[in-house]
Design a protein around this motif. Structure first.
Motif, short mmCIF file in Angstrom:
data_model
loop_
_atom_site.label_atom_id
_atom_site.label_comp_id
_atom_site.label_asym_id
_atom_site.label_seq_id
_atom_site.Cartn_x
_atom_site.Cartn_y
_atom_site.Cartn_z
N MET A 1 0.84 -1.21 0.00
CA MET A 1 0.00 0.00 0.00
C MET A 1 0.87 1.25 0.00
SD MET A 1 -2.93 1.00 2.79
CE MET A 1 -3.07 2.72 3.28
N SER A 2 0.62 2.14 -0.95
CA SER A 2 1.44 3.36 -1.03
C SER A 2 1.06 4.33 0.08
CB SER A 2 1.24 4.02 -2.40
OG SER A 2 0.08 4.81 -2.39
N ASP A 3 1.93 5.26 0.36
CA ASP A 3 1.69 6.28 1.40
C ASP A 3 0.44 7.09 1.14
OD1 ASP A 3 4.01 5.46 2.42
OD2 ASP A 3 5.15 7.30 2.00
N THR A 4 0.18 7.28 -0.14
CA THR A 4 -0.88 8.21 -0.52
C THR A 4 -2.24 7.54 -0.63
OG1 THR A 4 -0.41 7.75 -2.83
CG2 THR A 4 0.73 9.63 -1.85
N GLN A 5 -2.30 6.23 -0.49
CA GLN A 5 -3.55 5.51 -0.75
C GLN A 5 -4.69 5.95 0.18
OE1 GLN A 5 -3.23 1.24 -1.61
NE2 GLN A 5 -5.13 0.94 -0.44
N MET A 6 -5.82 6.27 -0.42
CA MET A 6 -7.02 6.65 0.34
C MET A 6 -8.04 5.52 0.37
SD MET A 6 -7.79 10.50 -1.13
CE MET A 6 -9.20 10.79 -0.02
N PHE A 7 -8.02 4.69 -0.67
CA PHE A 7 -9.05 3.65 -0.81
C PHE A 7 -8.40 2.32 -1.19
CE2 PHE A 7 -10.71 7.75 -2.31
CZ PHE A 7 -11.72 7.97 -1.39
N GLU A 8 -8.97 1.23 -0.67
CA GLU A 8 -8.49 -0.09 -1.09
C GLU A 8 -8.93 -0.40 -2.51
OE1 GLU A 8 -9.49 -3.22 1.67
OE2 GLU A 8 -9.20 -1.84 3.36
N ARG A 9 -10.20 -0.17 -2.74
CA ARG A 9 -10.75 -0.50 -4.06
C ARG A 9 -11.79 0.54 -4.43
NH1 ARG A 9 -13.08 -6.36 -4.54
NH2 ARG A 9 -10.85 -6.80 -4.45
N VAL A 10 -11.62 1.13 -5.59
CA VAL A 10 -12.58 2.11 -6.09
C VAL A 10 -13.31 1.51 -7.30
CG1 VAL A 10 -12.92 4.41 -7.09
CG2 VAL A 10 -11.18 4.05 -5.31
N ALA A 11 -14.63 1.53 -7.24
CA ALA A 11 -15.42 1.10 -8.40
C ALA A 11 -15.99 2.32 -9.09
CB ALA A 11 -16.55 0.18 -7.94
N ILE A 12 -15.69 2.45 -10.37
CA ILE A 12 -16.23 3.57 -11.15
C ILE A 12 -17.25 3.01 -12.13
CG2 ILE A 12 -15.66 5.48 -12.69
CD1 ILE A 12 -12.89 5.58 -11.44
N ILE A 13 -18.51 3.38 -11.90
CA ILE A 13 -19.59 2.87 -12.75
C ILE A 13 -19.82 3.90 -13.86
CG2 ILE A 13 -21.91 1.88 -12.76
CD1 ILE A 13 -20.20 0.63 -10.58
N GLY A 14 -19.40 3.57 -15.06
CA GLY A 14 -19.47 4.53 -16.17
C GLY A 14 -18.12 5.21 -16.30
N ILE A 15 -17.38 4.84 -17.33
CA ILE A 15 -16.00 5.30 -17.42
C ILE A 15 -15.84 6.21 -18.65
CG2 ILE A 15 -15.25 3.16 -18.57
CD1 ILE A 15 -13.13 4.54 -15.78
N GLY A 16 -16.65 7.28 -18.66
CA GLY A 16 -16.60 8.25 -19.76
C GLY A 16 -15.62 9.37 -19.45
N LEU A 17 -15.96 10.58 -19.91
CA LEU A 17 -15.06 11.72 -19.72
C LEU A 17 -14.71 11.95 -18.25
CD1 LEU A 17 -13.66 14.36 -20.76
CD2 LEU A 17 -15.84 15.49 -20.43
N ILE A 18 -15.74 12.04 -17.40
CA ILE A 18 -15.50 12.35 -15.99
C ILE A 18 -14.95 11.14 -15.23
CG2 ILE A 18 -16.58 13.13 -13.84
CD1 ILE A 18 -16.55 15.33 -15.87
N GLY A 19 -15.58 9.99 -15.43
CA GLY A 19 -15.14 8.78 -14.73
C GLY A 19 -13.69 8.45 -15.04
N SER A 20 -13.33 8.57 -16.32
CA SER A 20 -11.96 8.22 -16.70
C SER A 20 -10.96 9.29 -16.25
CB SER A 20 -11.85 8.00 -18.20
OG SER A 20 -11.84 9.22 -18.90
N SER A 21 -11.42 10.53 -16.18
CA SER A 21 -10.51 11.58 -15.69
C SER A 21 -10.22 11.36 -14.20
CB SER A 21 -11.13 12.97 -15.90
OG SER A 21 -11.23 13.24 -17.29
N LEU A 22 -11.27 10.99 -13.45
CA LEU A 22 -11.06 10.69 -12.03
C LEU A 22 -10.14 9.48 -11.88
CD1 LEU A 22 -11.65 11.19 -9.05
CD2 LEU A 22 -13.71 9.77 -9.30
N ALA A 23 -10.34 8.46 -12.71
CA ALA A 23 -9.48 7.28 -12.66
C ALA A 23 -8.01 7.68 -12.88
CB ALA A 23 -9.92 6.26 -13.71
#
Lengths: 295, 295
Positions: A1-23
């Motif tokens: 686990m990296s120092d910066t990790q906030m979440f173990e697992r993030v699920a992004i439902i819909g990976i369009g412009l916004i979803g993919s930018s967040l990813a």
């Protein structure tokens, strides 16, 4: 686990412009142990994997959210209710569910009632975007110096709000909290009405006879062009925005129509004073925006 | 006399954004032996002289045009008739009179009948601009790669048209010739209606209660901001455009209003198909503009 990790697992439902930018932000800053993308179309899933912005991709939303401590809804609004029903049984206790939609009362109406106890809903709206769609259009810098509006329902766990605030701040956003109803009213003016007007004027131009239409395209730089960029935004996303923020949009649209009729009348009757008075007043708003460093 | 000189003396009546930008081109390329600026306000004349874009400045239009082989009208349209009456007796035989206004039938109506025989009128419209006004806002590159539309009346000396064409080509423009009536129809769609809509929507926002208004400014980047830039354009110039292109503007505005009412109805009755169909159609126009390299 990296120092910066906030979440173990993030699920992004819909990976369009916004979803993919967040990813891309999650990747860049190593905020997530694992990123799971959910998309209906195989082509979209393949793109997300090829772009390296998801570790796994699935078309099954329940499978995507299993074990996730953060779930991000980033689909058109009309899919929210169905997705909420699908994922509810699979959500991990304590998980945070957030979204990126442009209307916020709908989240509280369609998603909140379906979530199991212990799952925390923090509706969000990163006010950022371009006229392009799809995972290949995203970029991590999309959010920098833009506003993110969170509209948590009254009883929301403050820790969950703090986590989502921290996430969007990592993306470079300025985060504010307001009531969902107020959000929908403000955005009806700043975003939904402008888009509706832009769609309309570009639609009006497409109905012109062909020779005139080709010249409209040729000389579009004289004002029209700015509207076509806005009117090139994702059709399904925008359909859902208007259907789900109907009241606020119709209210401001009614005011706009009245004002336009008054201007039309002033032009017809040659009332130059009225035109000049309005055109002088609107200049001041531009100055305010420049002063607010939003220009 | 430099090798590049096209004119002995150029009189520019109205030395705002467009007039001063043209003056800068004349200077840069040494196209004029002398540049005379005419402006009503002493402050404007002083600025033009201080900027070095005029050799002389006067408030007397007749004095400005005396001995000029090129006269450029660059004032709001409502001043044209009065200026034409003032300069007519002072115009040098063979002089070319042109203008830079955004409506072209008005030039033929207000200016042409007043000009003495032997003076050649070539109405022109360099389709370029910014939302800023005044001689300090001009820059020589304003015209680069933009269209300039000339609308010479049927009997115009082709040599005069060729001279004005060459002038705007020096400024970097692509020059086309069309009928004044057609110009006014095309520009009503590409420029006048978009400006009218932008003025209206920004006006509608200024009438909101103060708290909502301040948030509209804060979150303006979500679409509204693009309209405020357009709606910050010069009030008098735009008043005159609407008053002088009334018929074409009212015709296209009527179509727009009908289309907007149809959309309003679709939102009210939840007709998502209609919305999506339009929003998909408008995307295609954007692609045409990108293909026409106007984006």
């Amino acid at each position: 686990m990296s120092d910066t990790q906030m979440f173990e697992r993030v699920a992004i439902i819909g990976i369009g412009l916004i979803g993919s930018s967040l990813a891309r932000v999650l990747r860049r800053d190593e905020l997530a142990g694992e990123i799971v993308a959910c998309a209906r179309r195989a082509e979209t899933r393949d793109k997300a994997l090829a772009l390296g912005i998801a570790d796994r991709a699935t078309e099954d939303a329940a499978e995507a959210v299993a074990g996730a401590d953060l779930v991000v809804l980033a689909t058109p609004l009309s899919a929210y209710a169905g997705i909420a029903a699908t994922i509810a049984p699979a959500l991990r206790p304590g998980a945070i569910v957030t979204d990126v939609g442009s209307v916020k009362q709908v989240v509280i109406r369609d998603v909140l009632p379906q979530l199991p106890a212990g799952v925390r809903l923090v509706p969000g709206h990163p006010v950022a975007g371009t006229e392009h769609s799809g995972p290949e259009s995203g970029f991590a810098e999309l959010f920098v110096d833009r506003w993110c509006i969170l509209t948590p329902p009254p009883a929301t766990d403050p820790a969950a709000v703090a986590t989502i605030t921290a996430l969007w701040e990592k993306a470079g956003m300025r985060v504010v909290v307001m009531e969902a109803e107020h959000h929908d009213k403000v955005l009806a003016v700043t975003s939904h009405l402008p888009h509706l007007i832009a769609y309309t004027i570009v639609g009006t131009a497409t109905d012109l006879e062909e020779t005139l239409k080709s010249e409209v395209i040729k000389f579009s730089a004289s004002g029209f062009r700015d509207f076509t960029r806005i009117a090139a935004s994702d059709p399904v996303m925008w359909r859902d925005i208007f259907l789900n923020n109907r009241e606020a949009v119709l209210e401001i649209l009614q005011r706009f129509s009245e004002d336009l009729s008054a201007l039309q009348r002033a032009i017809r009757w040659g009332e130059g004073d009225k035109l000049e008075e309005l055109f002088t007043r609107t200049r001041a708003i531009r100055r305010s925006i420049i002063e607010a460093r939003q220009a």
